[in-house]
Design a protein around this motif. Sequence first.
Motif: not given
Length: 174
Positions: A22-24, A26-28, A30-31, A34
Amino acid sequence: MDYLVELLKIVLPAGVVLYGMYLVIVSFISKEREKMLIELKTQNSQTILPVRLQAAERLCLLLERITPNNLVRRANASGMTAAELHSVLLSEVREEFSHNYSQQVYFSEETWEAVKRAIEEVTTILNLSRQGLGEEQSKGMDLAKAIFALSLERKNDAIAYALKQVKSEINIYF
């Protein structure tokens, strides 16, 4: 009880792995978002920057054209009465302003207010010069001299300030 411990041995590591995934993700996401925003801003700046520069050129030209000295020289005061010249000069200022009114979209409120103050200052100079003559049969050359004298006295600070504001706002992009 052993059943519960065995279940926790399976569920707990699986939960940790799912949370990590989930964290990976969400980070992906988000990037990627951006990156898309940066790309969109780049495309916008490639489109809007030339338009903003053109708007700045138009405002600078407006401010230069409405300086009292340039106005009087363009109006060709020979043969006109003071009333005729006054009317021509005021209509020139209004016309120049109305042609460039839409440029306010590309500038901050402070810069646009400075431009409006400059136009009001020029209108004030023209009106005060006309009132200073008093006579209805004054010649256009008399009005032109009065305008030159009053503009030298007032130093066109409003126009200089507005030009400075426009240039400083454009310098932000370079």
